[in-house]
Design a protein around this motif. Structure first.
Motif, PDB file in Angstrom:
ATOM      1  N   THR A 406       0.846  -1.195   0.000  1.00 41.26           N
ATOM      2  CA  THR A 406       0.000   0.000   0.000  1.00 41.26           C
ATOM      3  C   THR A 406       0.881   1.243   0.000  1.00 41.26           C
ATOM      4  O   THR A 406       2.024   1.219   0.471  1.00 41.26           O
ATOM      5  N   ASN A 408      -0.209   3.984   1.442  1.00 37.52           N
ATOM      6  CA  ASN A 408      -0.638   4.746   2.613  1.00 37.52           C
ATOM      7  C   ASN A 408       0.094   4.240   3.847  1.00 37.52           C
ATOM      8  O   ASN A 408      -0.174   3.148   4.348  1.00 37.52           O
ATOM      9  N   ARG A 413      -3.378  -0.823  10.090  1.00 38.81           N
ATOM     10  CA  ARG A 413      -4.090  -1.988   9.567  1.00 38.81           C
ATOM     11  C   ARG A 413      -4.001  -3.134  10.585  1.00 38.81           C
ATOM     12  O   ARG A 413      -2.997  -3.297  11.277  1.00 38.81           O
TER      13      ARG A 413
END
Length: 432
Positions: A406, A408, A413
């Motif tokens: 990712t 980001n 997460r």
């Protein structure tokens, strides 16, 4: 003996493959009704000649039973003893309804948590358990899984791969329930005159090499040295008080001999066959003729029980090492190249759902701790034995699904992970 090797990969392959001979022998002559059965006859359940069939039966059971080993939370190394809880595969019932230990299944359970560091496994059952070895009085047995030594009266063979056992192992000793042995390790075992617990253990230990060889008597291969089942020394052979039976004949005069009380040890021929004594250190082997006049009067047979005070008047034969090697070949590796240190792991098997008792652990520890001294003494200092256990803790295992990439790096997460333990001799547990 013709060298024969076995090295197949699965139980089903074992069943389909020709099994090796362990040795070739002349037929046993009938002994007659007067041949008495001695206590030791039913105490040692070792039977080298039936090993191929026995291992095939165990392999068949493994291949067809469909049993999956169950968790064993009570298995753990306690000091120098490996406690193995029956995982549901250790025992099977034979066609006669007798409960037998599956030495391969129990061995595989041991090696799931231990390395290939041992020459022999000595398996004892917890108090109250028992193992059928051919007769109600049978006490213990040696199960040879491999022989890679020439010149001892056995073919070469290797069952380890097909039984799921590691390469180094040569013998599994099934020593039966601890209740069969006295609490005092130096007390005589009930029903076995002249045998204490250490002697029984040393006897089965010795079967890795003893006592199998024929000898050239001038007319061919002869079992002149052998007695019971032709895998123990015989009554007429001066085995120097061997723990592998035989007698301790002494010379009283011309054609006159007498027996002294058994001095339990591994005699000179034992030591040669064990790779501890060179051929040049071995004197001729004395065998008193069965035609001699014995007192007290007989009849006497190769399986007869020796006793102090028995005398013999008559001829005797001396066999040279050359006559032994003429049939069996020279021992290879010889004493200069053979290992003089062996390692034995001591195992206590407990029933499913139970832990080892303190009393059983203490009793087996007393047996284990003394055994290195026994072997050192019985071999006159030529062999040392390591009875220590290489204990290793289990390993923590953490598994999770890999996260996708990712861009980001500011958003948290959640990671889901599964935590488990790969068990070993020293168990570890995960705290929730």
């Amino acid at each position: 003996m013709l060298p024969t090797l076995l090295g197949v990969g699965t139980a089903s392959a074992l069943l389909a493959s020709p099994l090796p001979r362990t040795r070739a022998l002349p037929p046993l002559p009938p002994l007659g009704a007067s041949a008495a059965v001695r206590p030791i006859d039913v105490a040692c359940g070792s039977a080298i000649d039936v090993l191929p069939a026995a291992f095939a039966a165990q392999a068949e059971f493994t291949a067809t039973s469909g049993i999956t080993p169950l968790p064993t939370p009570n298995s753990a190394d306690v000091g120098e003893i490996a406690v193995l809880e029956d995982d549901g595969t250790f025992f099977f019932t034979d066609k006669g309804g007798n409960v037998n230990i599956d030495v391969a299944a129990a061995g595989r359970a041991f090696y799931r948590t231990h390395g290939d560091d041992y020459d022999q496994l000595a398996m004892f059952l917890s108090t109250g358990m028992t193992n059928w070895l051919g007769s109600p009085g049978a006490l213990a047995a040696a199960w040879l899984t491999k022989n890679d030594t020439f010149g001892i009266g056995l073919d070469l063979f290797d069952f380890n791969t097909s039984l799921g056992l590691p390469p180094r192992l040569s013998t599994v000793l099934t020593m039966n329930g601890l209740q069969r042995y006295p609490d005092d390790p130096f007390a005589t075992v009930v029903g076995l005159p002249n045998y204490v617990t250490q002697d029984v253990l040393a006897h089965e230990f010795g079967h890795a090499w003893l006592a199998y060889p024929l000898v050239d008597d001038g007319q061919g291969a002869s079992p002149a040295l052998l007695g019971r089942a032709r895998q123990h020394w015989g009554f007429f052979f001066d085995a120097d008080g061997s723990v592998m039976e035989g007698t301790d004949w002494n010379i009283a005069g011309a054609d006159s001999f007498f027996q002294t009380p058994p001095i339990v040890r591994f005699g000179p021929l034992d030591q040669y066959l064990m790779g501890l004594r060179g051929r040049d250190e071995l004197d001729s082997m004395l065998v008193v003729s069965d035609t001699a006049v014995f007192s007290p009067p007989g009849p006497y047979f190769p399986i007869s029980d020796p006793a102090a005070g028995i005398t013999a008047k008559g001829p005797a034969m001396r066999y040279a090492i050359d006559q032994l090697e003429a049939v069996n070949g020279p021992r290879f590796p010889d004493a200069a190249s053979s290992p003089h240190t062996v390692r034995v792991a001591f195992v206590l098997i407990v029933p499913r759902g139970t832990a080892a008792t303190a009393a059983d652990l203490a009793k087996l520890e007393a047996i284990r701790a003394e055994f290195p001294n026994t072997i050192l003494s019985y071999t006159a200092g030529r062999m040392t034995l390591d009875a220590s256990l290489d204990s290793r803790p289990g390993k923590l295992r953490i598994e999770h699904v890999p996260l996708a990439d990712t861009e980001n790096d500011t958003e948290a997460r959640t990671i889901g992970a599964r935590v488990g333990v790969d068990e070993a001799g020293l168990p570890i547990h995960v705290q929730p």
